[in-house]
Design a protein around this motif. Sequence first.
Motif, mmCIF file in Angstrom:
data_model
loop_
_atom_site.group_PDB
_atom_site.id
_atom_site.type_symbol
_atom_site.label_atom_id
_atom_site.label_comp_id
_atom_site.label_asym_id
_atom_site.label_seq_id
_atom_site.Cartn_x
_atom_site.Cartn_y
_atom_site.Cartn_z
ATOM 1 N N LEU A 79 28.880 31.582 38.591
ATOM 2 C CA LEU A 79 29.782 32.583 38.030
ATOM 3 C C LEU A 79 30.171 33.632 39.068
ATOM 4 O O LEU A 79 31.257 34.208 39.018
ATOM 5 C CB LEU A 79 29.134 33.284 36.832
ATOM 6 C CG LEU A 79 28.860 32.475 35.570
ATOM 7 C CD1 LEU A 79 28.164 33.346 34.544
ATOM 8 C CD2 LEU A 79 30.145 31.918 34.999
ATOM 9 N N VAL A 80 29.254 33.882 40.006
ATOM 10 C CA VAL A 80 29.440 34.945 40.989
ATOM 11 C C VAL A 80 30.109 34.431 42.262
ATOM 12 O O VAL A 80 30.351 35.190 43.191
ATOM 13 C CB VAL A 80 28.073 35.591 41.342
ATOM 14 C CG1 VAL A 80 28.239 36.930 42.036
ATOM 15 C CG2 VAL A 80 27.215 35.781 40.098
ATOM 16 N N ARG A 81 30.425 33.153 42.305
ATOM 17 C CA ARG A 81 30.840 32.512 43.557
ATOM 18 C C ARG A 81 32.063 33.152 44.205
ATOM 19 O O ARG A 81 32.218 33.091 45.437
ATOM 20 C CB ARG A 81 31.117 31.021 43.311
ATOM 21 C CG ARG A 81 32.336 30.742 42.452
ATOM 22 C CD ARG A 81 32.409 29.292 42.019
ATOM 23 N NE ARG A 81 33.635 28.980 41.276
ATOM 24 C CZ ARG A 81 33.836 29.297 40.009
ATOM 25 N NH1 ARG A 81 32.883 29.929 39.340
ATOM 26 N NH2 ARG A 81 34.982 28.978 39.408
ATOM 27 N N LYS A 82 32.942 33.797 43.410
ATOM 28 C CA LYS A 82 34.160 34.399 43.955
ATOM 29 C C LYS A 82 33.911 35.785 44.544
ATOM 30 O O LYS A 82 34.752 36.305 45.274
ATOM 31 C CB LYS A 82 35.231 34.499 42.869
ATOM 32 C CG LYS A 82 35.681 33.151 42.296
ATOM 33 C CD LYS A 82 36.445 32.339 43.310
ATOM 34 C CE LYS A 82 36.992 31.056 42.695
ATOM 35 N NZ LYS A 82 37.755 30.253 43.662
ATOM 36 N N ASN A 83 32.779 36.381 44.209
ATOM 37 C CA ASN A 83 32.466 37.726 44.698
ATOM 38 C C ASN A 83 31.414 37.622 45.793
ATOM 39 O O ASN A 83 30.212 37.649 45.540
ATOM 40 C CB ASN A 83 31.959 38.596 43.543
ATOM 41 C CG ASN A 83 31.913 40.076 43.899
ATOM 42 O OD1 ASN A 83 31.641 40.441 45.036
ATOM 43 N ND2 ASN A 83 32.191 40.929 42.926
#
Length: 310
Positions: A79-83
């Motif tokens: 879920l955090v991969r883009k940040n």
Amino acid sequence: MTSSYTFSTDLKGEVVVNFQKEISNMMHGFGDNPNPNAATVLLVENIVLQQLRAMLQEALNYSFMRGGKNISNYDLIYLVRKNTLKLKRLHDYQIKLDKIDKNRAAADPVISNLILDEAKDSKKRRTHIDVIKELDEADEVEEIKFDAIDYLRKVRADKITESMSFEKYEAYHKARCKSFRSNHVSKSFNKLEVWVNPTRELKISVPALEVLSFLAYETVAEIVDGVFFIRQDAKKKSGDPFSKFEGGYFCNPVSLNNAVYIKSGYEGVPAITVAEVREVLRRYFSPGLGMNGLFSRNINNELPQRYIAI
């Protein structure tokens, strides 16, 4: 290992768990008044709980897609991969925890045995760092050398503590150490699991609960950060672009001399109000603000749902 917590039940016999005391301390640790507003703490707790449960539902979908039987740390980190900044913060958080556990193990043989047992289990699964390296194909996380938001928080904490007595500093230090872990000896998340998954309908691995604990902590931090940005924004005067940096509640990371409060230390900081937290939410989730919004740093339009910590 048995939990050190005893959970109360309501009239229906359902388990009742809350993190109001922990969140109150966290808010104080991030710069709020030492006596946070009770209604504000309750609102923040509800926000964090809703955010975590939404994350778990989305992570469950990813788990099903990859054929998993439970929610793992991979599903939540995905879920955090883009940040990349939050991935870097989670990466460093894991390193710090491992270092703390190592130091405790060296000082206490009982703790050492607990950590050794956990270490044997951890060899069977991927660590957070392993997952981050797998998702970060372009090695962007390793390229991050400076975290401006984390630095801003440290500057704020430095200004809060510069004139504290030992007794007040000790209380503030304890507040800064609060987290969503059940205790500080073992990586137990029993209370957190009961809080977010009271019916035990979801199967959540221990590493996933650790990531969830990190995201819950970041959610509280982001809300408090947002309130300080709102207070800073409210101090702006028409025609004077530097008016918002004149003392008040804002810590300017460029100059420690400007990082002041109404009074030296934390006594002069008004408690965060319900209205301020609601304004933070409005700015986070208002689609009309777009990239020009005050809180656009965490907004990712590609996500099915927006999360404050992501």
